[in-house]
Design a protein around this motif. Structure first.
Motif, PDB file in Angstrom:
ATOM      1  N   SER A  66      42.278   5.091 -66.120  1.00 22.59           N
ATOM      2  CA  SER A  66      42.506   4.004 -65.160  1.00 22.59           C
ATOM      3  C   SER A  66      42.751   2.680 -65.880  1.00 22.59           C
ATOM      4  O   SER A  66      43.631   1.897 -65.498  1.00 22.59           O
ATOM      5  CB  SER A  66      41.298   3.870 -64.227  1.00 22.59           C
ATOM      6  N   LEU A  67      41.973   2.411 -66.923  1.00 16.50           N
ATOM      7  CA  LEU A  67      42.158   1.169 -67.676  1.00 16.50           C
ATOM      8  C   LEU A  67      43.532   1.124 -68.331  1.00 16.50           C
ATOM      9  O   LEU A  67      44.173   0.072 -68.383  1.00 16.50           O
ATOM     10  CB  LEU A  67      41.061   1.042 -68.734  1.00 16.50           C
ATOM     11  N   ALA A  68      43.981   2.277 -68.832  1.00 14.55           N
ATOM     12  CA  ALA A  68      45.283   2.321 -69.503  1.00 14.55           C
ATOM     13  C   ALA A  68      46.443   2.155 -68.541  1.00 14.55           C
ATOM     14  O   ALA A  68      47.564   1.849 -68.969  1.00 14.55           O
ATOM     15  CB  ALA A  68      45.429   3.645 -70.258  1.00 14.55           C
ATOM     16  N   ASP A  69      46.203   2.350 -67.246  1.00  7.48           N
ATOM     17  CA  ASP A  69      47.244   2.113 -66.247  1.00  7.48           C
ATOM     18  C   ASP A  69      47.167   0.713 -65.643  1.00  7.48           C
ATOM     19  O   ASP A  69      48.006   0.361 -64.809  1.00  7.48           O
ATOM     20  CB  ASP A  69      47.139   3.154 -65.128  1.00  7.48           C
ATOM     21  N   ARG A  70      46.167  -0.060 -66.042  1.00  6.40           N
ATOM     22  CA  ARG A  70      46.020  -1.412 -65.499  1.00  6.40           C
ATOM     23  C   ARG A  70      46.226  -2.506 -66.539  1.00  6.40           C
ATOM     24  O   ARG A  70      46.686  -3.603 -66.219  1.00  6.40           O
ATOM     25  CB  ARG A  70      44.621  -1.581 -64.888  1.00  6.40           C
ATOM     26  N   TYR A  71      45.824  -2.224 -67.770  1.00  7.96           N
ATOM     27  CA  TYR A  71      45.837  -3.248 -68.808  1.00  7.96           C
ATOM     28  C   TYR A  71      46.712  -2.806 -69.976  1.00  7.96           C
ATOM     29  O   TYR A  71      47.166  -1.676 -70.040  1.00  7.96           O
ATOM     30  CB  TYR A  71      44.406  -3.524 -69.291  1.00  7.96           C
ATOM     31  N   ASP A  72      46.940  -3.750 -70.886  1.00  9.93           N
ATOM     32  CA  ASP A  72      47.741  -3.474 -72.063  1.00  9.93           C
ATOM     33  C   ASP A  72      47.148  -2.295 -72.832  1.00  9.93           C
ATOM     34  O   ASP A  72      45.990  -2.325 -73.260  1.00  9.93           O
ATOM     35  CB  ASP A  72      47.770  -4.716 -72.951  1.00  9.93           C
ATOM     36  N   ARG A  73      47.946  -1.236 -72.994  1.00  9.90           N
ATOM     37  CA  ARG A  73      47.424  -0.006 -73.601  1.00  9.90           C
ATOM     38  C   ARG A  73      47.075  -0.180 -75.067  1.00  9.90           C
ATOM     39  O   ARG A  73      46.158   0.477 -75.576  1.00  9.90           O
ATOM     40  CB  ARG A  73      48.439   1.113 -73.409  1.00  9.90           C
ATOM     41  N   GLY A  74      47.793  -1.037 -75.764  1.00  2.86           N
ATOM     42  CA  GLY A  74      47.445  -1.310 -77.151  1.00  2.86           C
ATOM     43  C   GLY A  74      46.073  -1.944 -77.268  1.00  2.86           C
ATOM     44  O   GLY A  74      45.284  -1.604 -78.166  1.00  2.86           O
ATOM     45  N   ARG A  75      45.745  -2.857 -76.352  1.00  2.00           N
ATOM     46  CA  ARG A  75      44.437  -3.512 -76.373  1.00  2.00           C
ATOM     47  C   ARG A  75      43.329  -2.526 -76.007  1.00  2.00           C
ATOM     48  O   ARG A  75      42.240  -2.563 -76.588  1.00  2.00           O
ATOM     49  CB  ARG A  75      44.427  -4.704 -75.398  1.00  2.00           C
TER      50      ARG A  75
END
Length: 499
Positions: A66-75
């Motif tokens: 879920s986080l990877a679909d909302r925020y910058d995936r590199g971060r």
């Protein structure tokens, strides 16, 4: 996306994967030995420590999706590798088993965040490079064998805790790489949710779990049999495993060309059938040399199958790359946990050993028969779709990019050819190695000269400690150079033809 930016992002992904995968594999290999011998942990405590990390990772992976679909995936991936690095630090300083549990929690959460976000980031470039996951898998394999060579060569010199500090340092470098990178904007509108993805990819996820179960179970059976059945030491066991890891590093990209020619389901079926033959052959307990050869063949099969599975999941994900990779990682972890548990339970007796080997073979054969149905149910193409070339790529103008002089274009082309030539790079490594060893030989500290002309030595001298610190450095450098030679020659022999 600009082509140069895409290539730079892909290189960042692979570098971060190599820097993290190697130390993680070394930790998984050394941790049970270290906790038991150095911290005095019981078998039950070792099992609890491993189970805790697995449980945390399993719980966090959907959240990471879920986080990877909302925020910058590199971060997100960088945050994960920082937690991973902290787990190495805690292992390196812990005085007892109590703090080791904290390290297991940090490692489980960090691994989940890192791998889910990184694989989603790789999936962003799948439309432009249908072999993106094969290249990622190769980078992971390269990082693994390099980490094993360095760690197991240096462990007698710097001890287990020193190896953990090296793992933490590698994670710091990976975090810097990811923090300097930029990901594509994440678009969540109209993206499918977890339940939708789960229903759509259920057959493929079952296949992923089965593959992970067989791979983890067979690897553990091989490890235990080398240690207990053949009474091999740590360095000797590693010597059996490393050739397979080297196969992981240079074969996946070549095998992807095979996938393009014969199709995904055929490659998956053949790979599972080949792995089944290895699992069945393992039950006859041949010599360590024969086991090393069989492990190489099994590694080649997994190097073909796993990137295909990842690409299928990414294509089926649509806009929910993060969630899809979270589900994929959870299925793989669940399968690996079941596989290692069953292998450990069944290994104890001769009958159980054979049951475990033939059981893994039967599961893999069953998987090879249902591959076609599983891929079709997911609804992705049988053959990877190669990205169409742009008009500028098709025309290949003589002067290169617009506004670029012929001399500059020729210089860029020459630089690219140099970087792409593995024999040229190997030759530079060889010259440096020979010059350095010549100087060390004159000073009396050349490890290869001592190994060949210095008389008989114990196995401990070759694998763990050779005395003077310059000899130890020479031993590590020699091992790395030998593997670099095999890798470079293998890349040349297996270099893909244009198709």
């Amino acid at each position: 996306m600009d082509e140069a930016v895409r290539k730079r992002r892909a290189e960042e992904n692979r570098l971060a994967a190599a820097l993290t995968k190697g130390p993680a594999e070394v930790l998984d290999f050394l941790l049970p030995l270290w906790v038991g011998s150095q911290l005095g942990a019981s078998a039950a405590e070792v099992g609890a420590l491993t189970a805790l990390e697995t449980l945390v990772s399993f719980v966090v992976r959907p959240i990471a999706g879920s986080l990877a679909d909302r925020y910058d995936r590199g971060r997100v991936a960088a945050a994960g590798v920082v937690l991973y690095g902290l787990s190495f630090v805690v292992y390196a300083v812990t005085p007892g088993i109590g703090l080791a549990y904290l390290a297991a929690v940090l490692g489980g959460a960090g691994g989940a965040l890192f791998w889910v976000a990184l694989r989603a980031r790789v999936g962003e470039g799948l439309a432009a490079d249908d072999g993106a996951f094969s290249k990622l898998f190769a980078a992971e394999g390269g990082g693994t064998w390099i980490a094993f060579v360095v760690a197991l060569s240096a462990i007698a010199w710097i001890d287990y805790r020193g190896v953990f500090w090296l793992g933490a340092a590698a994670c710091v470098v990976a975090a810097v790489v990811l923090l300097n990178a930029k990901s594509a904007p994440v678009r969540e509108e109209s993206a499918p949710r977890f339940l939708q993805l789960g229903r759509r990819m259920r057959p493929m996820l079952a296949l992923v779990a089965l593959t992970a179960m067989a791979e983890a179970g067979v690897a553990l059976l091989l490890l235990m049999h080398l240690q207990r059945g053949h009474q091999l030491q740590l360095g000797e066991i590693t010597a059996v495993f490393i050739p397979g890891f080297i196969v992981y590093s240079f074969l996946p990209d070549y095998l992807h060309g095979f996938v393009r020619k014969v199709g995904r389901t055929r490659v998956l079926s053949l790979a599972m059938a080949a792995s089944a033959l290895f699992a069945a052959g393992l039950s006859f307990a041949p010599s360590p040399v024969a086991l090393a050869v069989m492990w190489i063949l099994s590694a080649a099969a997994f190097a073909a199958a796993i990137p295909v599975e990842q690409a299928v999941v990414a294509e089926a994900a649509g806009l929910s790359l993060g969630r899809a990779m979270g589900i994929y990682e959870s299925a793989a972890l669940l399968g690996a946990t079941i596989g290692t548990f069953l292998a450990g339970q069944l290994y104890g007796s001769d009958a159980g050993w054979r049951i475990a080997c033939f059981g893994a073979a039967a599961l893999l054969l069953f998987g090879s028969l249902v591959v076609r149905r599983a891929v079709r149910r997911v609804g992705v193409a049988e053959f990877p779709v190669e990205p169409a070339k742009t008009p500028s790529q098709k025309e290949k103008p003589a002067v290169g990019m617009a506004g670029e002089s012929p001399q500059a274009a020729e210089s860029v082309k020459a630089d690219a050819n140099k970087r792409a030539n593995p024999l040229r790079n190997w030759a530079a490594h060889a010259v440096l190695y020979v010059l350095a060893q010549t100087a060390l030989a004159m000073a009396g500290y050349s490890w290869p000269v001592e190994a060949v002309f210095g008389g008989a030595h114990t196995a401990e001298w070759y694998w763990n400690s050779s005395g003077h610190w310059l000899l130890n450095l020479g031993r590590i450098w020699t091992f790395v150079f030998v593997i670099d030679t095999v890798w470079s020659l293998g890349r040349v022999a297996l270099k893909k033809r244009a198709y």
